[in-house]
Enzyme design. Structure first.
Site, PDB file in Angstrom:
ATOM      1  N   HIS A  65      34.716  38.134  43.142  1.00  0.00           N
ATOM      2  CA  HIS A  65      34.864  38.728  41.811  1.00  0.00           C
ATOM      3  C   HIS A  65      34.854  37.715  40.676  1.00  0.00           C
ATOM      4  O   HIS A  65      34.601  38.075  39.537  1.00  0.00           O
ATOM      5  CB  HIS A  65      36.165  39.534  41.733  1.00  0.00           C
ATOM      6  CG  HIS A  65      37.388  38.696  41.492  1.00  0.00           C
ATOM      7  ND1 HIS A  65      38.021  38.011  42.498  1.00  0.00           N
ATOM      8  CD2 HIS A  65      38.079  38.423  40.356  1.00  0.00           C
ATOM      9  CE1 HIS A  65      39.058  37.355  42.000  1.00  0.00           C
ATOM     10  NE2 HIS A  65      39.117  37.586  40.707  1.00  0.00           N
ATOM     11  N   ARG A  66      35.107  36.443  40.959  1.00  0.00           N
ATOM     12  CA  ARG A  66      35.204  35.477  39.866  1.00  0.00           C
ATOM     13  C   ARG A  66      33.849  35.204  39.223  1.00  0.00           C
ATOM     14  O   ARG A  66      32.829  35.139  39.907  1.00  0.00           O
ATOM     15  CB  ARG A  66      35.823  34.173  40.359  1.00  0.00           C
ATOM     16  CG  ARG A  66      37.309  34.296  40.646  1.00  0.00           C
ATOM     17  CD  ARG A  66      37.951  32.940  40.834  1.00  0.00           C
ATOM     18  NE  ARG A  66      39.353  33.066  41.172  1.00  0.00           N
ATOM     19  CZ  ARG A  66      40.350  33.125  40.281  1.00  0.00           C
ATOM     20  NH1 ARG A  66      40.062  33.061  38.982  1.00  0.00           N
ATOM     21  NH2 ARG A  66      41.599  33.241  40.670  1.00  0.00           N
TER      22      ARG A  66
END
Length: 311
Positions: free
Chosen positions: A161-162
């Site tokens: 997700h980063r």
């Protein structure tokens, strides 16, 4: 997903909902700053407490500071020493503005000391351990695994997700290719942002990778608890994997949770395909598992310390 977490963790609905939604870092922070400032002016709190390293953390810290309201930062002192991460900027600024710095570990307190911050620093552990102890076993693990058609210890769990991974086509492609070459099924709860990023860079996951909708807290804990290993760029999941005694492979080039690495339960693989595959092929399960990040009573410590703050 917030509604799901409020429901599962039996949290009361917030009195104020800013409704900011997704936007650029600057736009999100600016809108939250306006909303939080108005809330402070209206409610005149004795203190403002912020958590973690998100844009809302930074907005709350700035609003409190400008209103001359004491600020408490939960999860203070974490450092990746990577200023390209928006989260790192948020942490550093928030710690500089805080009156009460609530650290999850001695390492975090030492990081602050190296920056000349010693006043108001307390090592209280991690509230996520409190949550795991109270809610971590609520899901029917058998039903969860059956729902994803996986067997205990014969699958991996992954999350991506980063921004450093989703917004970099080269890194994202390498990570997805590595997951696609693992021999066991990979359950990958995928936020729409990840799906859009994969489409944008033209990467497709192999048949062993099961792209599924985001799952709730209890189901995710059940998935991690019974997995062969976790592959993630999430800081929270790195800790949860450690507490659950599940090997973790971190899809970043560094981690703030350095103790999980030094104990051998977490391997930093970055976005390197070969390193990811090698780490997942023989995930480490060290014999030693020292206690990390408190005893599950962090929330009580925070409440006690908050009472020491006065306008």
């Amino acid at each position: 997903m917030s509604d799901q977490f409020f429901s599962e963790l039996a949290l009361p609905q917030p009195d104020i909902e800013l409704g900011v939604g997704s936007a650029s870092h600057a736009e999100q922070t600016a809108k939250m700053l306006i909303g939080i400032e108005a809330a402070i002016e209206s409610h005149r709190p004795d203190a403002v407490m912020v958590y973690g390293d998100t844009n809302s953390t930074l907005a709350g810290a700035l609003a409190a500071s400008k209103a001359n309201v004491p600020l408490a930062h939960v999860e203070a002192g974490l450092r990746s020493y990577n200023r390209r991460m928006p989260e790192e900027i948020n942490r550093v600024v928030t710690d500089r503005l805080s009156s009460l710095l609530l650290c999850p570990s001695d390492t975090a307190a030492a990081n602050l000391a190296e920056e000349g911050i010693t006043a108001g620093v307390h090592v209280i552990g991690d509230v996520m351990a409190d949550v795991l102890a109270k809610f971590g076993g609520r899901a029917d693990a058998g039903a969860v695994l059956a729902g994803f058609n996986v067997r205990e210890q014969h699958y991996f769990v992954a999350t991506i997700h980063r921004a450093e991974n989703t917004d970099d086509a080269t890194r994202l492609t390498s990570i997805v290719e590595a997951l696609s070459q693992l021999r066991c099924p990979v359950v990958l709860p995928a936020h729409p942002r990840l799906r859009a990023a994969m489409t944008a860079c033209g990467v497709q996951a192999g048949g062993n990778v099961r792209l599924v909708a985001p799952v709730g807290y209890a189901a995710m804990i059940a998935l991690v608890r019974h997995a062969r290993a976790l592959l993630t760029d999430s800081g929270g999941l790195q800790k949860e994997a450690y507490w659950l005694r599940v090997p973790c492979i971190t899809l970043r080039d560094e981690t703030e949770w350095v103790e999980t690495v030094s104990t051998g339960w977490n391997v930093i693989a970055g976005a390197d395909r070969d390193r990811i595959i090698a780490a997942a092929s023989a995930p480490a399960r060290p014999a030693e598992h020292p206690a990390l990040y408190g005893d599950g009573q962090s929330a009580a410590s925070i409440v006690t310390l908050l009472k020491t703050l006065h306008r």
